[in-house]
Design a protein around this motif. Structure first.
Motif, mmCIF file in Angstrom:
data_model
loop_
_atom_site.group_PDB
_atom_site.id
_atom_site.type_symbol
_atom_site.label_atom_id
_atom_site.label_comp_id
_atom_site.label_asym_id
_atom_site.label_seq_id
_atom_site.Cartn_x
_atom_site.Cartn_y
_atom_site.Cartn_z
ATOM 1 N N UNK A 1 5.037 0.284 -35.926
ATOM 2 C CA UNK A 1 3.837 0.974 -35.113
ATOM 3 C C UNK A 1 4.317 0.797 -33.749
ATOM 4 N N UNK A 2 4.380 1.935 -33.396
ATOM 5 C CA UNK A 2 4.887 2.142 -31.942
ATOM 6 C C UNK A 2 3.862 3.130 -30.900
ATOM 7 N N UNK A 3 3.892 2.393 -29.863
ATOM 8 C CA UNK A 3 2.768 3.204 -28.837
ATOM 9 C C UNK A 3 3.613 3.380 -27.476
ATOM 10 N N UNK A 4 3.836 4.495 -26.895
ATOM 11 C CA UNK A 4 4.514 4.655 -25.830
ATOM 12 C C UNK A 4 3.592 5.197 -24.530
ATOM 13 N N UNK B 1 8.819 10.698 -15.701
ATOM 14 C CA UNK B 1 7.727 10.275 -16.244
ATOM 15 C C UNK B 1 8.083 8.953 -16.758
ATOM 16 N N UNK B 2 7.516 7.802 -16.175
ATOM 17 C CA UNK B 2 7.811 6.366 -16.508
ATOM 18 C C UNK B 2 7.162 6.083 -17.915
ATOM 19 N N UNK B 3 7.847 5.484 -18.873
ATOM 20 C CA UNK B 3 7.515 4.845 -20.000
ATOM 21 C C UNK B 3 7.409 3.641 -20.399
ATOM 22 N N UNK B 4 6.743 2.992 -20.961
ATOM 23 C CA UNK B 4 6.666 1.498 -21.614
ATOM 24 C C UNK B 4 6.122 1.625 -23.040
ATOM 25 N N UNK B 5 6.938 1.016 -23.844
ATOM 26 C CA UNK B 5 6.821 0.735 -25.387
ATOM 27 C C UNK B 5 6.254 -0.293 -25.769
ATOM 28 N N UNK C 1 8.732 -3.718 -24.825
ATOM 29 C CA UNK C 1 10.162 -3.362 -24.800
ATOM 30 C C UNK C 1 10.275 -2.219 -23.793
ATOM 31 N N UNK C 2 11.689 -2.017 -23.521
ATOM 32 C CA UNK C 2 12.159 -0.875 -22.755
ATOM 33 C C UNK C 2 12.165 0.169 -23.691
ATOM 34 N N UNK C 3 11.978 1.471 -23.011
ATOM 35 C CA UNK C 3 12.153 2.589 -23.768
ATOM 36 C C UNK C 3 12.636 3.854 -22.682
ATOM 37 N N UNK C 4 13.277 5.035 -23.327
ATOM 38 C CA UNK C 4 13.871 5.690 -22.234
ATOM 39 C C UNK C 4 12.718 6.622 -21.576
ATOM 40 N N UNK C 5 12.711 6.668 -20.238
ATOM 41 C CA UNK C 5 11.649 7.505 -19.579
ATOM 42 C C UNK C 5 11.919 8.980 -19.702
ATOM 43 N N UNK C 6 10.910 9.859 -19.512
ATOM 44 C CA UNK C 6 11.233 11.326 -19.947
ATOM 45 C C UNK C 6 11.347 11.756 -18.556
#
Length: 412
Positions: free
Chosen positions: A201-204, A235-239, A260-265
């Motif tokens: 289950x992932x929420x960004x 667009x900064x992203x956090x997961x 955890x870190x994830x790629x920004x868009x």
């Protein structure tokens, strides 16, 4: 890896037919931030979405902040809109229909001084919604062993748009706006291999601000040019992610709401140009061209790639007279066409969008209050390489209310 990703694309779209009643928007919302949503204020949806060179004299023109200087003195505009969509999704094998109604926007705008004006609007920016069950995918390319995948995706981003316009001269006006983007998407996946199920289950969460510079140049009373430059933006992203394995021996939680870190868009540089020409103050032609430089963002999606995008919009309108006592003489009629090359490349095919539209502006008083109604028919994508063609009918209703503010009552 590319071969596996291509297989997943085909599997996702093939499985769509079995569960299409669960799709809230479009299967193409699987990519990136989801399906990007374009809110059209006033009658612009009937003009093929063209409006970069239109004035804001009788509605809030969100296509160009510089247009706000045309709002009449002491007038206050408030607008709210919604869209109903009937969509059919078609492949070589099957055709499915669904209906949806979605909020479009609410906004208000007013002049600050004789040379400046301000607006604020809230609207959706993107939507991500898909639901797929029972995908059968080989564990290794060419293998006879399979795992089964269930996917549920929801969410999207919102856009709080703040705009300011300033009149430099009788011919030239400038505008500045900031799109405050925020929201989140969720992705729930279950991988079944034998008697073991892995749930991820992932929420960004996303957040960013996109500046936009605009201008309008009135070469003559009947000819206006418009320009928009939307800045490239990160667009900064956090997961936040949870991982659990369910088997005959019980449930093992490997991660629980772990940040955890994830790629920004990255949103690209976007440049738009518009021209508006009126004839005898009755017939009006407006044209927009926009280009988004997605190639420069160096981004790709697991299931596709991003490529430069172009949009062409052409609109026509007719208004007999705005001051007549005859109600039907004050109805504005409009028609338009729009072509969008799209920015998604899936299986070497661009997901383009083309449509035509008609509509009318129904006045509610002798100011600028009006009900804007438009109908759009269009197609998105294509029936090739196991992709899906989306055919849609769209009905848009926008209500603009005009009030006179900041005027003292006169005493006899």
């Amino acid at each position: 890896m590319k071969k596996s990703a291509s297989f997943l694309v085909l599997a996702f779209f093939a499985s769509f037919w079995c569960y299409s009643q669960s799709i809230a928007t479009s299967p193409y919302s699987l990519y990136g931030l989801g399906s990007l949503y374009e809110s059209n204020f006033g009658l612009t949806s009937a003009l093929g979405t063209a409006g970069i060179a239109l004035p804001s004299d009788d509605f809030i023109n969100n296509k160009n902040a510089a247009s706000l200087i045309n709002i009449p003195a002491n007038n206050f505009f408030f607008e709210i809109g919604g869209t109903g969509i009937q969509s059919s999704f078609e492949s070589n094998l099957k055709k499915e229909n669904r209906n949806n109604f979605q909020f479009s926007h609410f906004a208000f705008a007013f002049p600050i001084t004789k040379k400046s004006a301000f607006s604020i609007a809230m609207m959706p920016y993107s939507s991500s919604s898909f639901k797929i069950y029972g995908l059968k995918i080989p564990i290794i390319d060419g293998s006879n062993e399979y795992y089964y995948l269930d996917v549920l995706g929801t969410g999207g981003l919102n856009n709080l748009d703040l705009a300011y316009a300033y009149k430099l001269s009788n011919k030239l006006s400038l505008g500045f706006s900031a799109s405050v983007l925020f929201g989140n998407t969720t992705d729930e996946r279950s991988y079944t291999i034998g008697n073991s199920i892995t749930n991820i289950d992932k929420k960004i969460s996303y957040g960013g601000i996109r500046p936009v510079l605009s201008s309008q140049f009135k070469m003559s009373p009947s000819l206006t040019f418009g320009l928009n430059v939307k800045s490239p933006t990160r667009v900064n992203a956090t997961k936040t992610q949870s991982v659990a394995i369910v088997s005959d021996s019980g449930t093992a939680n490997l991660e629980t709401d772990e940040l955890s870190n994830t790629d920004d868009f990255y949103l690209p540089l976007d440049i738009g140009f518009g021209v508006n020409k009126s004839f005898k103050n009755k017939f009006n032609v407006t044209f927009d061209y926009e280009k988004s430089f997605w190639d420069a963002t160096n981004q790709s999606d697991m299931y596709g790639e991003f490529s430069d995008q172009e949009k062409f919009s052409l609109g026509f309108s007719y208004l007999k007279t705005k001051t007549s006592r005859n109600y039907f003489d004050r109805i504005k009629f409009a028609a338009g066409a729009h072509y969008d090359t799209g920015y998604l490349v899936v299986n070497n095919n661009k997901i383009d969008d083309k449509n035509f539209s008609i509509g009318a502006s129904l006045p509610l008083d002798h100011l600028s209050s009006a009900l804007f109604i438009s109908y759009t028919y269009g197609t998105k994508g294509q029936i090739t390489n196991s992709l899906i063609q989306e055919n849609y009918h769209k009905l848009t209703l926008n209500l603009n209310l005009d009030g006179i503010w900041f005027v003292r009552k006169k005493m006899d």
